[in-house]
Design an enzyme around this catalytic site. Structure first.
Site, short mmCIF file in Angstrom:
data_model
loop_
_atom_site.label_atom_id
_atom_site.label_comp_id
_atom_site.label_asym_id
_atom_site.label_seq_id
_atom_site.Cartn_x
_atom_site.Cartn_y
_atom_site.Cartn_z
N ARG A 1 55.98 40.46 -39.74
CA ARG A 1 55.62 41.66 -38.99
C ARG A 1 54.11 41.73 -38.75
O ARG A 1 53.61 42.75 -38.30
CB ARG A 1 56.10 42.90 -39.76
CG ARG A 1 57.62 42.98 -39.89
CD ARG A 1 58.06 44.31 -40.48
NE ARG A 1 57.74 44.40 -41.90
CZ ARG A 1 58.60 44.14 -42.89
NH1 ARG A 1 59.83 43.74 -42.60
NH2 ARG A 1 58.24 44.26 -44.15
N ARG A 2 53.43 40.63 -39.04
CA ARG A 2 51.98 40.59 -38.90
C ARG A 2 51.51 39.67 -37.78
O ARG A 2 50.33 39.33 -37.71
CB ARG A 2 51.35 40.12 -40.23
CG ARG A 2 51.70 41.01 -41.40
CD ARG A 2 51.13 40.46 -42.70
NE ARG A 2 51.49 41.30 -43.84
CZ ARG A 2 51.14 41.06 -45.10
NH1 ARG A 2 50.41 39.98 -45.38
NH2 ARG A 2 51.50 41.87 -46.07
N CYS B 1 41.00 45.61 -21.59
CA CYS B 1 41.95 46.66 -21.20
C CYS B 1 43.30 46.40 -21.88
O CYS B 1 43.86 47.29 -22.50
CB CYS B 1 42.11 46.69 -19.69
SG CYS B 1 40.62 47.16 -18.81
N ARG C 1 45.13 49.71 -23.27
CA ARG C 1 44.48 51.02 -23.43
C ARG C 1 44.20 51.68 -22.10
O ARG C 1 44.25 52.90 -21.96
CB ARG C 1 43.17 50.86 -24.20
CG ARG C 1 42.13 50.04 -23.45
CD ARG C 1 40.73 50.11 -24.02
NE ARG C 1 39.84 49.29 -23.20
CZ ARG C 1 39.19 49.74 -22.13
NH1 ARG C 1 39.30 51.01 -21.74
NH2 ARG C 1 38.41 48.93 -21.43
N SER C 2 43.86 50.86 -21.09
CA SER C 2 43.48 51.35 -19.77
C SER C 2 44.25 50.54 -18.75
O SER C 2 44.11 49.32 -18.69
CB SER C 2 41.97 51.20 -19.55
OG SER C 2 41.60 51.60 -18.25
N ASP D 1 45.19 50.07 -14.85
CA ASP D 1 45.08 50.24 -13.41
C ASP D 1 46.44 49.87 -12.82
O ASP D 1 46.75 48.70 -12.64
CB ASP D 1 43.96 49.33 -12.88
CG ASP D 1 43.83 49.33 -11.37
OD1 ASP D 1 44.71 49.88 -10.68
OD2 ASP D 1 42.84 48.77 -10.86
N HIS E 1 46.89 54.93 -15.05
CA HIS E 1 46.28 55.67 -13.95
C HIS E 1 46.42 54.98 -12.59
O HIS E 1 46.49 53.75 -12.51
CB HIS E 1 44.79 55.95 -14.23
CG HIS E 1 44.01 54.73 -14.60
ND1 HIS E 1 43.86 54.32 -15.91
CD2 HIS E 1 43.34 53.82 -13.84
CE1 HIS E 1 43.11 53.22 -15.94
NE2 HIS E 1 42.80 52.90 -14.70
N TYR F 1 44.20 55.01 -9.20
CA TYR F 1 42.92 55.44 -8.64
C TYR F 1 43.15 56.19 -7.33
O TYR F 1 44.08 55.90 -6.58
CB TYR F 1 42.02 54.23 -8.38
CG TYR F 1 41.35 53.70 -9.63
CD1 TYR F 1 40.27 54.36 -10.20
CD2 TYR F 1 41.81 52.54 -10.25
CE1 TYR F 1 39.66 53.89 -11.35
CE2 TYR F 1 41.21 52.05 -11.40
CZ TYR F 1 40.13 52.74 -11.95
OH TYR F 1 39.53 52.27 -13.10
N ALA G 1 37.89 49.05 -8.85
CA ALA G 1 36.92 50.01 -9.36
C ALA G 1 36.14 49.34 -10.49
O ALA G 1 36.70 49.03 -11.53
CB ALA G 1 37.62 51.27 -9.86
#
Length: 270
Positions: free
Chosen positions: A133-134, A153, A173-174, A176, A214, A216, A269
């Site tokens: 599990r690692r 990202c 995490r981010s 587009d 997100h 844009y 962006a």
């Protein structure tokens, strides 16, 4: 591999959900976004290869970037020589990006001055301790973030084996959603195939988990155009086995049955 190629649309469904439920937010680039937090998509790799069909995805760029990551490189010259320019906006005049994805994957620095090859380590775990599990590969090195041209990202993925099948879950995490995510889905799905092949496993699922998901503001019309199109079946990936996970080349990847709608342009962006 299953031949049940029922048309499934988790990506397009998430685009609609963001447009319908998202909040308008400012962002680092000053462009503005419609954003929704904490979303997930699942893709069954036993059925087909999730290369989005509602617009043409830049397949050469997907594979080129992945092979470049696996080299452990921080310089875009290798990509540029192959006419792949997806990282140019962030590179220095010398082509340097700092200790980005590939460096962290292949050469994570340790306090004693050594380095960890996370990809080699992950493959070793798949072969010798598949129930671990690692089995996690991270590009989010806090000590190096300020030295990177762009913090990662898609920052972490976990590998999971059950019934002889390898699944991969990515945390991004981010996200587009228009430009980046179709690329990321294809890239990590291809990596899952490669790791499975090298470990003597079959493929299972690719699970994409997003933080700030997100669209844009300057991509909104393109997304609406994309959502007006009828999705088509995903293609199949045939992968010729290389001598190691680090020795694959473009010619080892064959996509069959990819019939996408035309590409849709959008500005990055920065």
């Amino acid at each position: 591999m299953s031949t049940n190629n029922t048309i499934k649309t988790p990506y397009e469904d998430l685009l609609r959900t963001i447009l319908e439920q998202g909040s308008h937010k400012d962002d680092r680039t000053g462009t503005g976004t419609t954003s929704l937090f904490g979303q997930q998509m699942r893709f069954d790799l036993t059925e087909a290869f999730p290369l989005i069909t509602t617009k043409k995805v830049y397949w050469k760029g997907v594979i080129g970037e992945l092979l470049w990551f696996l080299q452990g490189s921080s310089n875009v010259r290798w990509l540029q020589k192959r006419n792949i320019h997806i990282w140019d906006e962030w590179a220095s005049e010398e082509g340097e990006l700092g200790p980005v994805y590939g460096v962290q994957w292949r050469s994570w620095p340790t306090p004693d001055g050594q380095h960890v090859d996370q990809i080699a380590q992950a493959l070793d775990i798949l072969k010798n301790n598949p129930d671990s599990r690692r089995n996690i590969v991270s590009a989010w090195n806090v000590a190096d973030l300020n030295n990177m041209a762009l913090p990662p990202c898609h920052l972490l993925f976990q590998l999971y084996v059950a019934d002889g099948k390898l699944s991969c879950q990515l945390y991004q995490r981010s996200a587009d959603m228009f430009l980046g995510v179709p690329f990321n889905i294809a890239s990590y799905s291809a990596l899952t195939h490669m790791l499975a092949q090298q470990a003597g496993l079959k493929v299972g699922e690719f699970i994409w988990t997003g933080g700030d998901c997100h669209i844009y503001d300057n991509h909104r019309e393109q997304v609406l155009t994309q959502l007006s199109r009828e999705p088509r079946p995903y293609p199949q990936l045939t992968l010729r086995k290389a001598s190691s996970i680090f020795d694959y080349d473009f010619d080892d990847f064959t996509i069959e049955g990819y019939d996408p709608h035309p590409a849709i342009r959008g500005e990055v962006a920065v």
